[in-house]
Write an enzyme that holds these catalytic residues in place. Sequence first.
Site, PDB file in Angstrom:
ATOM      1  N   HIS A 118      -2.404  -0.325   8.549  1.00 13.02           N
ATOM      2  CA  HIS A 118      -1.591  -0.400   7.339  1.00 13.02           C
ATOM      3  C   HIS A 118      -1.132  -1.835   7.102  1.00 13.02           C
ATOM      4  O   HIS A 118      -1.222  -2.358   5.981  1.00 13.02           O
ATOM      5  CB  HIS A 118      -0.399   0.545   7.498  1.00 13.02           C
ATOM      6  CG  HIS A 118       0.613   0.463   6.399  1.00 13.02           C
ATOM      7  ND1 HIS A 118       0.683   1.372   5.365  1.00 13.02           N
ATOM      8  CD2 HIS A 118       1.631  -0.431   6.176  1.00 13.02           C
ATOM      9  CE1 HIS A 118       1.674   1.053   4.557  1.00 13.02           C
ATOM     10  NE2 HIS A 118       2.272  -0.028   5.025  1.00 13.02           N
ATOM     11  N   GLU A 119      -0.653  -2.493   8.151  1.00 14.17           N
ATOM     12  CA  GLU A 119      -0.153  -3.864   8.011  1.00 14.17           C
ATOM     13  C   GLU A 119      -1.289  -4.844   7.744  1.00 14.17           C
ATOM     14  O   GLU A 119      -1.151  -5.769   6.931  1.00 14.17           O
ATOM     15  CB  GLU A 119       0.622  -4.271   9.264  1.00 14.17           C
ATOM     16  CG  GLU A 119       1.818  -3.398   9.591  1.00 14.17           C
ATOM     17  CD  GLU A 119       2.825  -3.320   8.467  1.00 14.17           C
ATOM     18  OE1 GLU A 119       2.874  -4.240   7.633  1.00 14.17           O
ATOM     19  OE2 GLU A 119       3.572  -2.324   8.408  1.00 14.17           O
ATOM     20  N   HIS A 155      -2.108  -4.753   4.156  1.00 15.82           N
ATOM     21  CA  HIS A 155      -1.182  -5.555   3.346  1.00 15.82           C
ATOM     22  C   HIS A 155      -1.659  -7.006   3.274  1.00 15.82           C
ATOM     23  O   HIS A 155      -1.643  -7.634   2.210  1.00 15.82           O
ATOM     24  CB  HIS A 155       0.224  -5.517   3.943  1.00 15.82           C
ATOM     25  CG  HIS A 155       1.059  -4.361   3.496  1.00 15.82           C
ATOM     26  ND1 HIS A 155       1.264  -4.051   2.168  1.00 15.82           N
ATOM     27  CD2 HIS A 155       1.766  -3.435   4.208  1.00 15.82           C
ATOM     28  CE1 HIS A 155       2.058  -2.995   2.075  1.00 15.82           C
ATOM     29  NE2 HIS A 155       2.367  -2.595   3.291  1.00 15.82           N
ATOM     30  N   GLU A 208       2.492   0.236  -1.209  1.00 11.74           N
ATOM     31  CA  GLU A 208       2.536   1.031   0.023  1.00 11.74           C
ATOM     32  C   GLU A 208       1.487   2.136  -0.018  1.00 11.74           C
ATOM     33  O   GLU A 208       0.851   2.432   1.003  1.00 11.74           O
ATOM     34  CB  GLU A 208       3.932   1.616   0.230  1.00 11.74           C
ATOM     35  CG  GLU A 208       4.991   0.594   0.609  1.00 11.74           C
ATOM     36  CD  GLU A 208       4.624  -0.220   1.831  1.00 11.74           C
ATOM     37  OE1 GLU A 208       4.107   0.365   2.816  1.00 11.74           O
ATOM     38  OE2 GLU A 208       4.830  -1.446   1.806  1.00 11.74           O
TER      39      GLU A 208
END
EC number: 3.4.24.-
Length: 295
Positions: free
Chosen positions: A147-148, A151, A224
């Site tokens: 997930h990071e 980003h 997100e």
Amino acid sequence: MKRIALFLGTNIAIMVVLAIVMQMFGLEGVLDEQGVGLDLTALLIISAVVGMTGSFISLALSKWMAKSMTGAQVIESPRNAEEQWLIETVQRQARAAGIGMPEVAVYDSPDINAFATGMMRDSALVAVSSGLLRGMKRDEAEAVLAHEVTHVANGDMVTLALVQGVVNTFVFFLSRVIGHIVDRVVFKVERGHGPAYWITAIVAQIVLGILASAIVMWFSRQREFRADAGGAQLAGREKMIAALRRLKQSTEQPHLPEQLEAFGISGGMGRGIKRLFLSHPPLDERIQALQQQRY
């Protein structure tokens, strides 16, 4: 998430300092057209300079600020199997996402949390809390890292800086226009600017800044969802769903301090008008979005 709080806090501080400096050096005097009206073109240019400068200085300082505020320790050479796993996992995901290897760090905190920040996609920082390493299975932690990394790959921090810069520009611009109108219409100041202008402009800037933050938070919530989808592609959808469910369990524990909710990877919970200022969508919505995806 911590990167949002750090970025916005630094941005607000820089905006205030730039506004004070402009007043000290009389730069806002150029906004008067022969002491009678506002030069709107000059005001818009100054607003853009102040708004974008504050936003991108915040972005440039984001990695240093994150390390300083959290005490994150970058893993230079893995000291144990856990750190070796972190490095190898982020390296594999970064390669799959097409970005340079980020710095990987761990910071001491009991809450389950992680963040990514940095001005450049190829020189970012990915950090996880000690609480995340203790409280999550490896499959779940892998999904959080994915997930990071997503980003970073999506350039979310740069895009956030652009959005915040545009918002800053209009907040600065409109607050000065409102101050000028109050000064001229209500207090009948004919030349220059009286105290009412400065007081009104500052109050308007604060109020408009709060309202405008809802726009920034809306964008943050959308990214997100995209980061969840990217994390699912890198680590697997079931792993990403399991990680979000684990986060949901941790945030629903009654002993979790309310002030930590807004800084966690889950982003906390909110109802009514409070929902407008959440940086993250509710976890149930994120889980549902992943379950409905087909890929």
